[in-house]
Design a protein around this motif. Structure first.
Motif, PDB file in Angstrom:
ATOM      1  N   ALA A 313       0.823  -1.207   0.000  1.00 25.83           N
ATOM      2  CA  ALA A 313       0.000   0.000   0.000  1.00 25.83           C
ATOM      3  C   ALA A 313       0.858   1.259   0.000  1.00 25.83           C
ATOM      4  O   ALA A 313       0.544   2.239  -0.687  1.00 25.83           O
ATOM      5  CB  ALA A 313      -0.930  -0.010   1.209  1.00 25.83           C
ATOM      6  N   SER A 314       1.930   1.232   0.771  1.00 22.22           N
ATOM      7  CA  SER A 314       2.820   2.393   0.816  1.00 22.22           C
ATOM      8  C   SER A 314       3.373   2.700  -0.571  1.00 22.22           C
ATOM      9  O   SER A 314       3.455   3.876  -0.985  1.00 22.22           O
ATOM     10  CB  SER A 314       3.957   2.134   1.803  1.00 22.22           C
ATOM     11  N   TYR A 315       3.721   1.657  -1.307  1.00 24.01           N
ATOM     12  CA  TYR A 315       4.313   1.859  -2.634  1.00 24.01           C
ATOM     13  C   TYR A 315       3.290   2.404  -3.624  1.00 24.01           C
ATOM     14  O   TYR A 315       3.551   3.395  -4.325  1.00 24.01           O
ATOM     15  CB  TYR A 315       4.893   0.538  -3.148  1.00 24.01           C
ATOM     16  N   ILE A 316       2.123   1.782  -3.703  1.00 28.55           N
ATOM     17  CA  ILE A 316       1.171   2.198  -4.746  1.00 28.55           C
ATOM     18  C   ILE A 316       0.531   3.550  -4.444  1.00 28.55           C
ATOM     19  O   ILE A 316       0.231   4.319  -5.365  1.00 28.55           O
ATOM     20  CB  ILE A 316       0.080   1.124  -4.980  1.00 28.55           C
ATOM     21  N   LEU A 320       3.327   5.587  -6.479  1.00 28.95           N
ATOM     22  CA  LEU A 320       2.662   5.521  -7.777  1.00 28.95           C
ATOM     23  C   LEU A 320       1.480   6.472  -7.876  1.00 28.95           C
ATOM     24  O   LEU A 320       1.001   6.747  -8.986  1.00 28.95           O
ATOM     25  CB  LEU A 320       2.199   4.082  -8.065  1.00 28.95           C
ATOM     26  N   GLY A 321       1.011   6.950  -6.739  1.00 34.96           N
ATOM     27  CA  GLY A 321      -0.108   7.895  -6.754  1.00 34.96           C
ATOM     28  C   GLY A 321      -1.449   7.272  -7.085  1.00 34.96           C
ATOM     29  O   GLY A 321      -2.383   7.967  -7.512  1.00 34.96           O
ATOM     30  N   ILE A 322      -1.583   5.983  -6.896  1.00 33.46           N
ATOM     31  CA  ILE A 322      -2.839   5.285  -7.176  1.00 33.46           C
ATOM     32  C   ILE A 322      -3.901   5.687  -6.150  1.00 33.46           C
ATOM     33  O   ILE A 322      -3.607   5.901  -4.977  1.00 33.46           O
ATOM     34  CB  ILE A 322      -2.600   3.764  -7.192  1.00 33.46           C
ATOM     35  N   LYS A 323      -5.148   5.755  -6.597  1.00 33.61           N
ATOM     36  CA  LYS A 323      -6.247   6.161  -5.715  1.00 33.61           C
ATOM     37  C   LYS A 323      -7.248   5.040  -5.466  1.00 33.61           C
ATOM     38  O   LYS A 323      -7.810   4.935  -4.384  1.00 33.61           O
ATOM     39  CB  LYS A 323      -6.990   7.358  -6.316  1.00 33.61           C
ATOM     40  N   LYS A 324      -7.499   4.220  -6.500  1.00 35.09           N
ATOM     41  CA  LYS A 324      -8.548   3.216  -6.391  1.00 35.09           C
ATOM     42  C   LYS A 324      -7.969   1.816  -6.634  1.00 35.09           C
ATOM     43  O   LYS A 324      -7.166   1.614  -7.553  1.00 35.09           O
ATOM     44  CB  LYS A 324      -9.658   3.485  -7.404  1.00 35.09           C
TER      45      LYS A 324
END
Length: 592
Positions: A313-316, A320-324
């Protein structure tokens, strides 16, 4: 005026009356005083007259027996009967009655008797006695003898706490120097700073795991001895994967005076309880996050589900700036646990879980859960479902129950299955246009054998482009071959990666391969690191007891081949795991 004169005459009369009474009282007192001063007639030497009764001489009164002496005798009687608790209660009563000035000698006798009783009293009785309010027995004596008696029973942690409290609370007491000497003697007698114990399953069905961990430990000892110019020792015990045997091994290692224990991998509860009671720091190789919470001397150093979801979770979210995100959830205990943990950590990062679909691990076709997740699963409207006439309606099992021919039963069961499968097939309508997916990452906590089936089916159903998140069980060679071409967007977390850019890890990989002619895995690496952690902490000059080793382990950052490790106050390890992806048919480390 008349009224005034009357009142004055009345007062005069009263005054005269009072004066007369006063003088009469003086006269009476004087007379009595005179009588008291008159000489007493000496006894006559003449013989008594005939018939005169001779008074018998009065016997002198016997002094009453002293209550303190009575209590002392009673306390000594209880002590002789080894009834130490009652003896202490009676001594306490006697001490309360003995005045510190007038009965100083008695107090010394009482205190001497109290110490004789305390010397043979069980520590639990002394602990109960300490809890009593308003005692006359000095608390200093109770603490001192509590520590000594715990030490006599080899309960060195409890002895150290009692004696330490005694020294801190009563620094001017006559016994303080003795207490300090005793503490020092216990520390030198209890443990050896250059020796640790090791609990591993070296026989039985799990012996392969114990042997792999042992190789890492032995290599750590070799490296430490070479780097520090001194010998380090490991006493290895085979737990046989048996809880009772594991507890026995802890007792044996305590007798060997190890400063700490590495392991076990299994049977952690019984070994942990015993180590906690003995006050031995124990670092278990377990992913059970609740284990270190069971005692102050218990630690765990392993990759845990919590670490993995936190790392992913920390990485994405942060990099990576992922939201969903979405989750394909294996409908078993493993999948459900990871789903719950991942969902929680998504909330922590203010992300959004937009879809969760469970699937049966026994199936090989995952089309329906995939299409449900991507929003491309459309149930057939009721008016398009062919109706079965009432007289022909099939109730599952009803046909089979009325047939006696076994061969016909099989054909009927097959027909029912075909009907069920045909309904499922008609339950979705394939969409020719390219679909739009409203999530950017998909978490699939499952084994490689099923992942190799799921990933191609994701592509077949046009679910492409998202980041594929996997746990450490994805990190296997058959992922590279079984899902070739479909695993390029994978992000996998693991506790060890031999091809890491970390020079410490890369050097370990090479030297291990040279020594054992095989490449190490996470188990060998974590065992190597844990042995290093125990010995490194023990070598600190400030570590002079098992308790100080425990304190040193908490909060200290240790660099190792599995990355940096730090134990919090509960004994839980915090590690930054490796992140791995697939490029050109190989596992590659993700740089951060």
């Amino acid at each position: 005026m008349d009224v005034y004169n009357k009142q004055r005459n009345k007062m005069n009369k009263k005054t005269i009356k009072d004066q007369i009474c006063f003088f009469l009282a003086i006269a009476i007192i004087a007379g009595l005083w005179g009588c008291a001063k008159m000489p007493v007639k000496p006894p006559s030497d003449q013989p008594p007259l005939i018939g005169e009764k001779i008074p018998e001489p009065e016997e002198p009164e016997k002094p009453e027996k002293d209550i303190i002496q009575i209590l002392l005798a009673e306390a000594e009687k209880f002590s002789a009967q080894d009834n130490n608790q009652d003896a202490l209660f009676v001594y306490n009563q006697a001490l309360a009655l003995a005045d510190p000035i007038e009965r100083k000698k008695d107090r010394e006798i009482i205190l001497s008797g109290i110490e004789k009783v305390l010397a043979k009293t069980d520590p639990q009785v002394i602990e109960e006695f300490i809890q009593i309010k308003n005692l006359s027995v000095p608390n200093a004596l109770l603490l001192y003898w509590l520590g000594l008696n715990h030490g006599a029973q080899n309960h060195y942690v409890k002895a150290g706490k009692a004696l330490g409290l005694f020294i801190d609370t009563y620094p001017d007491h006559a016994y303080v120097e003795d207490a300090r000497d005793l503490l020092a003697a216990m520390k030198s007698a209890v443990f050896k700073k250059d020796t640790i114990g090791c609990l591993l399953p070296l026989s039985g069905k799990y012996k392969i795991f114990g042997q792999r961990a042992l190789e890492g430990i032995q290599m750590a000892v070799q490296d430490l001895s070479k780097n520090h110019g001194q010998n380090f020792h490991v006493i290895v015990k085979d737990t046989r994967s048996n809880p009772e045997r594991a507890a026995e091994c802890v007792d044996e290692l305590n007798q060997e005076k190890v400063i700490g224990i590495l392991g076990p991998m299994l049977t952690t509860n019984t070994a942990g309880i015993r180590a906690e009671n003995l006050g031995i720091p124990l670092i278990a190789l377990t992913q059970k996050s609740e284990f270190p919470l069971k005692g102050d001397y218990l630690f765990s150093n392993f990759i845990t589900p919590e670490m993995q979801v936190q790392s992913l979770a920390s990485y994405i979210f942060m990099e990576l700036g992922i939201k969903k995100v979405a989750i394909l959830d294996l409908y078993e205990r493993y999948g459900k646990r990871y789903m719950d943990l991942f969902w929680d950590v998504v909330d922590e990062f203010n992300g959004e879980v937009v879809g969760v679909e469970p699937y049966d691990g026994k199936n090989t076709d995952f089309t329906i859960p995939i299409r449900k997740l991507t929003g491309e699963y459309y149930p057939v409207p009721e008016f398009l479902i062919p109706e079965i006439p009432v007289e022909e309606e099939i109730v599952p099992g009803s046909l089979e129950s009325g047939i006696t021919d076994p061969s016909l039963k099989d054909s009927v069961a097959l027909e029912e299955n075909e009907i069920s499968e045909s309904n499922l097939t008609r339950g979705s309508i394939p969409i020719e246009e390219k679909i739009e997916i409203d999530f950017q990452a998909l978490f699939i906590p499952d084994s490689v054998s099923r992942i190799n089936l799921i990933l191609p089916q994701l592509a077949f159903n046009d679910a492409k482009g998202m980041v594929l998140l996997g746990t450490n069980i994805w990190h296997q060679k058959n992922l590279l071959t079984g899902a070739k071409g479909y695993n390029k967007n994978a992000v996998i977390t693991d506790g060890y990666f031999g091809n890491s850019k970390n020079p410490v890890t890369a050097e370990f990989e090479k030297r291990f391969n040279d020594l054992y002619e095989t490449l190490p895995g996470f188990l060998e690496a974590i065992a190597y690191d844990t042995a290093n952690i125990l010995f490194t902490a023990a070598m600190d000059d400030d570590v002079d007891s098992r308790e100080s080793l425990k304190n040193s382990l908490q909060g200290t950052l240790f660099e190792g081949v599995t990355g940096n490790t730090i134990f919090d106050k509960t004994g839980s390890a915090h590690k930054e795991l490796f992140l791995i992806t697939v490029k050109r048919g190989k596992f590659m480390e993700i740089s951060r």
